[in-house]
Design an enzyme around this catalytic site. Structure first.
Site, PDB file in Angstrom:
ATOM      1  CG  ASP A  26      41.509  37.829  36.188  1.00 23.49           C
ATOM      2  OD1 ASP A  26      40.638  38.384  36.833  1.00 23.49           O
ATOM      3  OD2 ASP A  26      41.201  37.150  35.337  1.00 23.49           O
ATOM      4  NE  ARG A  30      38.883  33.618  38.910  1.00 23.72           N
ATOM      5  CZ  ARG A  30      39.722  33.552  38.214  1.00 23.72           C
ATOM      6  NH1 ARG A  30      40.179  32.235  37.662  1.00 23.72           N
ATOM      7  NH2 ARG A  30      40.043  34.724  37.454  1.00 23.72           N
ATOM      8  CG  HIS A  43      38.097  43.829  44.177  1.00 17.29           C
ATOM      9  ND1 HIS A  43      38.481  43.124  43.170  1.00 17.29           N
ATOM     10  CD2 HIS A  43      36.800  43.863  44.206  1.00 17.29           C
ATOM     11  CE1 HIS A  43      37.533  42.740  42.309  1.00 17.29           C
ATOM     12  NE2 HIS A  43      36.384  43.218  42.970  1.00 17.29           N
ATOM     13  CG  LEU A 137      58.538  51.325  39.011  1.00 19.83           C
ATOM     14  CD1 LEU A 137      59.188  50.257  38.279  1.00 19.83           C
ATOM     15  CD2 LEU A 137      57.995  50.458  40.034  1.00 19.83           C
ATOM     16  CB  SER A 202      40.891  40.817  29.302  1.00 14.09           C
ATOM     17  OG  SER A 202      40.433  39.456  29.269  1.00 14.09           O
TER      18      SER A 202
HETATM   19  C1  IPE Z   1      40.669  42.131  33.275  1.00 16.65           C
HETATM   20  O1  IPE Z   1      39.941  40.988  34.262  1.00 16.65           O
HETATM   21  C2  IPE Z   1      40.715  43.502  33.793  1.00 16.65           C
HETATM   22  C3  IPE Z   1      41.462  43.782  34.943  1.00 16.65           C
HETATM   23  C4  IPE Z   1      42.130  42.779  35.627  1.00 16.65           C
HETATM   24  C5  IPE Z   1      41.512  44.937  35.637  1.00 16.65           C
HETATM   25  P1  IPE Z   1      38.434  40.670  34.098  1.00 16.65           P
HETATM   26  O2  IPE Z   1      38.536  39.654  35.155  1.00 16.65           O
HETATM   27  O3  IPE Z   1      37.742  41.692  34.003  1.00 16.65           O
HETATM   28  O4  IPE Z   1      38.824  39.816  32.662  1.00 16.65           O
HETATM   29  P2  IPE Z   1      37.847  39.037  31.923  1.00 16.65           P
HETATM   30  O5  IPE Z   1      36.133  39.589  31.662  1.00 16.65           O
HETATM   31  O6  IPE Z   1      37.413  37.647  32.802  1.00 16.65           O
HETATM   32  O7  IPE Z   1      38.208  38.684  30.370  1.00 16.65           O
HETATM   33  C1  IPE Z   2      40.503  41.450  38.911  1.00 13.31           C
HETATM   34  O1  IPE Z   2      39.882  40.464  39.693  1.00 13.31           O
HETATM   35  C2  IPE Z   2      40.201  42.727  39.546  1.00 13.31           C
HETATM   36  C3  IPE Z   2      39.295  43.505  38.515  1.00 13.31           C
HETATM   37  C4  IPE Z   2      38.940  43.203  37.367  1.00 13.31           C
HETATM   38  C5  IPE Z   2      38.874  44.971  38.945  1.00 13.31           C
HETATM   39  P1  IPE Z   2      38.562  39.836  39.499  1.00 13.31           P
HETATM   40  O2  IPE Z   2      37.632  40.709  40.219  1.00 13.31           O
HETATM   41  O3  IPE Z   2      38.239  39.774  37.992  1.00 13.31           O
HETATM   42  O4  IPE Z   2      38.506  38.437  39.945  1.00 13.31           O
HETATM   43  P2  IPE Z   2      37.657  37.017  39.487  1.00 13.31           P
HETATM   44  O5  IPE Z   2      38.256  37.042  38.061  1.00 13.31           O
HETATM   45  O6  IPE Z   2      36.485  37.407  39.466  1.00 13.31           O
HETATM   46  O7  IPE Z   2      38.460  36.034  40.258  1.00 13.31           O
HETATM   47 MG    MG Z   3      38.706  38.316  36.684  1.00 11.05          MG
END
Ligand code: IPE
Ligand code: IPE
Ligand code: MG
Length: 264
Positions: A26, A30, A43, A137, A202
């Protein structure tokens, strides 16, 4: 006087290195926002951290790495972001699979893949077939995955077996139930990492993480490099897993606590 190199006994390695690490990757959005870049740049950058986590897992002797790439709730994001995530998944498969194969990594995708574009489903199946015999792995990528979905699909398949008269419901216990979950043949996660600062699950592997050690770090996923992962693994190594027993019992126990609980 020379300092002696500390002797690491095989049994220490065994219990101090998690066999199965599960990571919620995650913080990509940001990371990009901090740099005034579009979220999708985060990403893209995150793919490098995937590579680092795979390589460091191999180096440290982790046997299974499960990465949360796309949750069943992520369809709620703007269409444009979802599309780019699908494209990125496609290109990552195209660019990384050969390298994974050379490093003897077995790739599996867990989650409801029927919702993905046909081409992507096809590419996933090809990558899984190519790497099926690899044993260094086990890399599992959770895509369109949800912990509740996983438990629900297991319940549905068990109910269908019972309806067809092939299964007596009284025979359903935890072990049998777990056989119907997404990765019945692999050990459950020992170590559950979430980057990006949020302290929540999550809807990631819920049943299978019942006794996982949790680790939350503010580091955003694109910044989570080998060193950051190494620190997390070092933190795991200092923990005592008790599985309901007392600390004293664990200290005098000769068997690794892992082997008391883990399946497979
Ligand atoms: C959880 O991250 C899913 C992945 C990293 C793929 P999110 O960013 O979607 O989670 P929430 O919505 O903040 O809980
Ligand atoms: C996790 O990063 C990647 C996916 C959920 C695909 P985010 O896209 O949720 O990044 P933040 O939480 O908005 O920073
Ligand atoms: Mg996120």
């Amino acid at each position: 006087m020379e300092t002696a190199t500390p002797v690491v006994l095989p049994s220490d390695v065994d219990h101090r290195t998690p066999k199965h690490v599960a990571i919620i990757m995650d913080g990509n959005g940001r990371w990009a926002k901090q740099r005034s870049l579009p979220r999708t740049a985060g990403h893209r950058e995150g793919v490098k951290s995937v590579r680092a986590a795979v390589e460091e897992s191999v180096r440290r002797g982790v046997q299974i790495l499960t990465l949360f790439a796309f949750s069943s709730e992520n369809w709620r994001r703007p269409r444009s972001e979802v599309n780019i995530l699908m494209e990125l998944f496609m290109s990552a498969l195209r660019n990384e699979v050969r390298r994974l194969h050379e490093n003897q990594v077995r790739l599996r995708v867990i989650g409801e893949r029927g919702a993905f574009p046909e081409k992507l489903q096809h590419r996933i199946a090809e990558a899984e077939a190519l790497t099926a015999e690899n044993g260094r792995l086990n890399l599992q990528v959770a895509a369109n995955y949800g912990g509740r979905w996983d438990i629900m699909q297991a319940a549905r398949r068990l109910a269908a077996e019972a309806r067809a008269g092939r299964l007596d419901p009284d025979r359903i216990d935890e072990a049998l139930f777990a056989d119907y979950l997404s990765f019945p043949d692999l050990l459950e996660p020992d170590f559950f990492i979430r980057t990006g600062g949020e302290q929540r699950l999550s809807n990631f592997v819920l049943w299978q993480s019942a006794y996982a050690e949790l680790y939350f770090t503010d580091t955003l996923w694109p910044d989570f490099d080998e060193a950051a992962y190494g620190l997390a693994l070092d933190d795991y190594a200092r923990r005592q897993r008790r599985f309901g027993r007392t600390g004293d019992q664990v200290e005098t126990e000769t068997m690794s606590p892992l082997s008391l609980y883990a399946r497979g």
